[in-house]
Design an enzyme around this catalytic site. Sequence first.
Site, short mmCIF file in Angstrom:
data_model
loop_
_atom_site.label_atom_id
_atom_site.label_comp_id
_atom_site.label_asym_id
_atom_site.label_seq_id
_atom_site.Cartn_x
_atom_site.Cartn_y
_atom_site.Cartn_z
N SER A 171 31.88 30.88 64.46
CA SER A 171 32.12 31.87 62.37
C SER A 171 30.95 32.77 63.00
O SER A 171 29.95 33.07 63.64
CB SER A 171 32.22 31.33 61.20
OG SER A 171 32.19 31.72 60.48
N ARG A 172 30.41 34.27 61.89
CA ARG A 172 29.34 34.75 61.66
C ARG A 172 27.53 34.09 61.60
O ARG A 172 27.02 34.55 61.75
CB ARG A 172 29.91 35.85 61.24
CG ARG A 172 31.10 37.37 61.82
CD ARG A 172 30.61 38.00 60.90
NE ARG A 172 31.38 38.86 61.41
CZ ARG A 172 31.14 39.68 62.32
NH1 ARG A 172 29.76 40.40 63.18
NH2 ARG A 172 32.11 40.66 62.81
N HIS B 184 39.63 42.50 65.71
CA HIS B 184 40.49 42.33 66.20
C HIS B 184 40.38 42.31 67.47
O HIS B 184 40.03 41.85 69.07
CB HIS B 184 41.60 42.53 65.84
CG HIS B 184 42.94 41.31 64.64
ND1 HIS B 184 44.01 41.56 64.51
CD2 HIS B 184 41.71 41.14 63.93
CE1 HIS B 184 43.69 40.69 63.63
NE2 HIS B 184 43.18 40.01 63.14
N LYS C 268 48.29 39.21 63.50
CA LYS C 268 49.10 40.36 63.23
C LYS C 268 48.32 40.81 61.92
O LYS C 268 47.12 40.13 61.35
CB LYS C 268 50.08 40.25 63.15
CG LYS C 268 50.34 39.73 61.81
CD LYS C 268 50.90 38.47 61.25
CE LYS C 268 50.93 37.78 60.62
NZ LYS C 268 49.82 37.16 60.32
N ARG D 163 39.19 43.91 49.57
CA ARG D 163 39.61 44.53 50.87
C ARG D 163 40.46 45.12 51.16
O ARG D 163 40.64 46.19 52.02
CB ARG D 163 39.21 43.33 52.32
CG ARG D 163 40.54 42.93 52.73
CD ARG D 163 40.16 41.76 53.74
NE ARG D 163 41.56 40.43 54.12
CZ ARG D 163 42.92 41.14 54.34
NH1 ARG D 163 43.18 42.34 54.62
NH2 ARG D 163 43.97 40.48 54.40
N ASP E 8 48.93 44.74 56.00
CA ASP E 8 48.93 43.47 55.87
C ASP E 8 50.16 42.95 55.06
O ASP E 8 50.21 41.81 56.09
CB ASP E 8 47.92 43.61 54.50
CG ASP E 8 46.62 42.92 54.92
OD1 ASP E 8 46.72 41.87 55.27
OD2 ASP E 8 45.75 43.96 55.04
N TYR F 144 58.82 41.76 45.02
CA TYR F 144 60.08 42.15 46.15
C TYR F 144 60.71 40.54 46.14
O TYR F 144 61.83 40.96 46.61
CB TYR F 144 59.71 42.80 47.52
CG TYR F 144 59.53 44.28 47.07
CD1 TYR F 144 59.51 45.26 46.34
CD2 TYR F 144 58.73 44.61 48.33
CE1 TYR F 144 59.98 46.13 45.81
CE2 TYR F 144 58.34 45.93 47.70
CZ TYR F 144 58.52 46.73 47.13
OH TYR F 144 58.13 48.35 47.19
#
Length: 331
Positions: free
Chosen positions: A39-40, A82, A100, A168, A181, A237
Site C-alpha cells: 500500500s502507500r 492503473h 477494470k 471519487r 466505473d 436499473y
Amino acid sequence: MTSSDRPIRWGILATGGIAAAFTEDLLAVPGAEVAAVASRTEPAARAFADRFGIPRAYGSWAELAADPEVDVVYVATPHTAHHDATTLMLEAGKAVLCEKPFTLNTRQAEQLVATARARQRFLMEAMWMYFNPVVRRVVELVRGGAIGEVRAVHADFGFPAPPDPTSRLLDPAAGGGALLDLGVYPVSFAHLLLGEPERIEAVATLTPEGVDEHTAVVLGHAGGALSLLSCSLVAGYGQRASVHGSTGRIELPTDFFHATSFVLHRDGGTAERFTLDRGPGHGLGLEAAEVVRCLRAGLTESPLVPLDGSLAVMRTLDTVRARIGVHYPGE
C-alpha cells in the site's frame, strides 16, 4: 512460473474493498499463494496482511516490485493509477492482473500492452464477468445459434449513489463518473457478444464537476446489430441484460455481470431456465484461476480476455466520453 511443483506467488497492490474481496477468493484457488501486499503506507499494508495471513507487507509499490518471491501482482488501485502501477510491475518482471477499467484511456492502455509484449510478460484485465459461468454459457449458446442471428444486445448498470461531494465518483481527477466505473460492464458485455462497434452514439447528463452521472449508449455493429446500453449513478436499473436474435432471446434478469441464472426463449417454444453455480466466494477466484493456468502454460495473455479485446473496449469508452463531453485532467 511454468513449474507445477510450486504455487504461483501473488502480490496484492492496494488494500481497498475490491482487493479484500479478491484476496479472500484467491486464498481458495488451487495452486495460488498470497505472498505479499503493498500500500502507500506500511500500517495499511500491515493491517491487510494481518487480516489475511499474508507474510510480507510493504509501504510502497517499489518494494513489492522488487520482491523476488512474487510472480504476479494484482493491481487493485483506483483506475487513475492503473497505468503507473502496472508499468512498474511489468518493468520489474512481474506478471500483472489489472482491475477494470484497464486504464483511464486508450493511450495508457496501448502503452501497457506494448510494455507487456516487449518484455514478454503476462498481462490481463480483471474483467471477472468474462469468467462467470452464466455469461460463458450465454456466449456459447449465442455462438451456437440458439437464438439465430443476433440483432440486439441490451445491458444496464445503475444505482443511486449516496450523495457525497467528496466521492471519487464525482471527481474528474479520479476518473469519476458512471461510465468507467459502471458502464465498462455493459460495454464489455456488448463487445463480448458482437465485437467492436462500427458506430458509437451517446448522450449523458453531467454533474457540475463535469463527469457523467447518467449515460445512454448506442453501438452499431457489423451486419446491422445494435447494442443499447446505459449506466447511472442516479437510477437503479437492477443490472439487467438481454440478447435478442432472429429466432429467440436470452434474458439475464438481474446482476448480469455475476449472474447465477438466465432464461432462454426460443420462438414458439417453452422458456428454458438455466441455473449455474459460480463457485464459492465472490466469484473473483475464477479470473485468478485463469491467471494461474496461463502462467503455468507459459502464456503472456489469456485467450478469454485478450489484450486486443481490452484495447477495443477502451477505444469505445474513449469515444463515448468524447461524444458526451467528459474529459479528465491531463488528457
